[in-house]
Design a protein around this motif. Structure first.
Motif, PDB file in Angstrom:
ATOM      1  N   PHE A   1      -1.947  -4.882 -15.433  1.00  8.34           N
ATOM      2  CA  PHE A   1      -0.449  -5.955 -15.992  1.00  8.34           C
ATOM      3  C   PHE A   1      -0.746  -6.979 -15.229  1.00  8.34           C
ATOM      4  CE2 PHE A   1       1.046  -1.894 -17.903  1.00  8.34           C
ATOM      5  CZ  PHE A   1       0.385  -2.161 -18.805  1.00  8.34           C
ATOM      6  N   LYS A   2       0.007  -7.200 -13.363  1.00  9.08           N
ATOM      7  CA  LYS A   2      -0.308  -8.451 -12.689  1.00  9.08           C
ATOM      8  C   LYS A   2      -1.257  -9.175 -13.325  1.00  9.08           C
ATOM      9  CE  LYS A   2       1.734  -8.269  -9.024  1.00  9.08           C
ATOM     10  NZ  LYS A   2       1.723  -8.022  -7.695  1.00  9.08           N
ATOM     11  N   ARG A   3      -3.596  -8.784 -13.330  1.00  9.77           N
ATOM     12  CA  ARG A   3      -4.228  -9.413 -13.971  1.00  9.77           C
ATOM     13  C   ARG A   3      -4.165  -9.881 -15.016  1.00  9.77           C
ATOM     14  NH1 ARG A   3      -6.487  -5.142 -10.209  1.00  9.77           N
ATOM     15  NH2 ARG A   3      -6.695  -4.014 -12.267  1.00  9.77           N
ATOM     16  N   LEU A   4      -3.503  -9.067 -15.530  1.00  9.37           N
ATOM     17  CA  LEU A   4      -3.048  -9.692 -17.374  1.00  9.37           C
ATOM     18  C   LEU A   4      -2.486 -10.953 -17.782  1.00  9.37           C
ATOM     19  CD1 LEU A   4      -3.099  -6.786 -19.283  1.00  9.37           C
ATOM     20  CD2 LEU A   4      -5.146  -8.227 -19.586  1.00  9.37           C
ATOM     21  N   LEU A   5      -2.092 -10.993 -16.909  1.00 11.16           N
ATOM     22  CA  LEU A   5      -0.483 -11.983 -16.071  1.00 11.16           C
ATOM     23  C   LEU A   5      -2.086 -13.659 -16.012  1.00 11.16           C
ATOM     24  CD1 LEU A   5       1.820 -11.560 -14.245  1.00 11.16           C
ATOM     25  CD2 LEU A   5       2.193 -11.994 -16.584  1.00 11.16           C
ATOM     26  N   SER A   6      -3.255 -12.883 -15.730  1.00  7.81           N
ATOM     27  CA  SER A   6      -3.914 -14.890 -15.698  1.00  7.81           C
ATOM     28  C   SER A   6      -4.259 -15.029 -16.629  1.00  7.81           C
ATOM     29  CB  SER A   6      -5.225 -14.508 -14.761  1.00  7.81           C
ATOM     30  OG  SER A   6      -5.695 -13.510 -15.065  1.00  7.81           O
ATOM     31  N   PHE A   7      -4.466 -14.049 -16.917  1.00  4.34           N
ATOM     32  CA  PHE A   7      -4.160 -14.476 -19.128  1.00  4.34           C
ATOM     33  C   PHE A   7      -3.433 -15.381 -20.249  1.00  4.34           C
ATOM     34  CE2 PHE A   7      -7.626 -11.977 -17.976  1.00  4.34           C
ATOM     35  CZ  PHE A   7      -9.169 -12.803 -17.841  1.00  4.34           C
ATOM     36  N   PRO A   8      -3.451 -15.985 -20.787  1.00  6.29           N
ATOM     37  CA  PRO A   8      -1.682 -16.650 -22.162  1.00  6.29           C
ATOM     38  C   PRO A   8      -1.524 -15.490 -22.484  1.00  6.29           C
ATOM     39  CG  PRO A   8      -4.621 -17.619 -22.899  1.00  6.29           C
ATOM     40  CD  PRO A   8      -4.452 -16.544 -21.641  1.00  6.29           C
ATOM     41  N   VAL A   9      -1.382 -14.625 -22.867  1.00  8.20           N
ATOM     42  CA  VAL A   9      -1.261 -13.020 -22.912  1.00  8.20           C
ATOM     43  C   VAL A   9       0.849 -12.783 -22.491  1.00  8.20           C
ATOM     44  CG1 VAL A   9      -1.227 -10.452 -22.749  1.00  8.20           C
ATOM     45  CG2 VAL A   9      -2.835 -11.400 -22.986  1.00  8.20           C
ATOM     46  N   SER A  10       1.393 -12.536 -23.917  1.00  8.32           N
ATOM     47  CA  SER A  10       2.416 -12.410 -23.701  1.00  8.32           C
ATOM     48  C   SER A  10       2.660 -10.761 -23.491  1.00  8.32           C
ATOM     49  CB  SER A  10       3.319 -12.404 -25.414  1.00  8.32           C
ATOM     50  OG  SER A  10       3.017 -11.892 -26.367  1.00  8.32           O
ATOM     51  N   LYS A  11       4.224 -10.569 -23.245  1.00  8.91           N
ATOM     52  CA  LYS A  11       4.794  -9.312 -23.347  1.00  8.91           C
ATOM     53  C   LYS A  11       4.241  -8.120 -24.335  1.00  8.91           C
ATOM     54  CE  LYS A  11       8.643  -8.222 -20.949  1.00  8.91           C
ATOM     55  NZ  LYS A  11       9.665  -8.306 -21.165  1.00  8.91           N
TER      56      LYS A  11
END
Length: 186
Positions: free
Chosen positions: A16-26
């Motif tokens: 999930f932390k790595r996904l923060l580098s993408f423009p992804v919302s919760k």
């Protein structure tokens, strides 16, 4: 439980932390996690329904009459799958470990199943338990299926139970979104 394991594993491993580098919302992440498990729930229903239609008549000489609302069956099945998936998501957002999720998830489902008349028929329960059973989402789903398949009621007749299941799902998803953690540190 598989959804809770997946969520906890991804949170612990840092996915999930790595996904923060993408423009992804919760919300995108939550929906992306829920959709495969929603599909699995629907697939499970199809398998169980097929067993009931194909294998059970061979063992019992009793056939299911197909004079029920197919649209109602589809909508109730989707609402039940959404409620189950949403509940799994909610458990995963509160549990810190897979063991906690397993223990609480299994225990709470058994309690809700007993209350809802899934494990013990509602008509044999004492009156106070019958009155209490209406708080269980499993009761809403079971009773909606009974209304459609046994009582031969219409989709309109089961709509209140469908709305309860969808409302339960919405509350679980909203609570999950507030409680959702990108990592263990939060």
């Amino acid at each position: 439980i598989p959804l809770t394991n997946s969520m906890i594993r991804d949170r612990r491993s840092g996915v999930f932390k790595r996904l923060l580098s993408f423009p992804v919302s919760k919300w995108h992440l939550i929906l992306g996690k829920m959709l495969p498990f929603l599909f699995i729930n629907i697939l499970q229903f199809l398998i169980m329904f097929s067993v009931g239609v194909i294998i059970l008549p061979k063992l019992t000489n009793m056939n299911l009459a197909f004079d029920f609302s197919w649209l109602g069956l589809i909508v109730v099945s989707l609402a039940c799958a959404l409620a189950a998936t949403s509940y799994g998501l909610l458990v995963s957002c509160f549990a810190k470990t897979s063991e906690q999720a397993h223990a609480f998830g299994a225990f709470s489902i058994v309690i809700l199943a007993v209350l809802g008349g899934v494990m013990i028929p509602r008509f044999v329960m004492p009156e106070f338990m019958q009155n209490l059973s209406v708080v269980s989402p499993l009761y809403w789903g079971l009773d909606a299926y009974l209304d459609l398949l046994v009582r031969k009621l219409s989709l309109a007749a089961v709509l209140p139970k469908i709305l309860l299941l969808c409302g339960f799902s919405l509350v679980a998803i909203v609570l999950s979104s507030f409680r959702f953690r990108w990592s263990e540190e939060h």
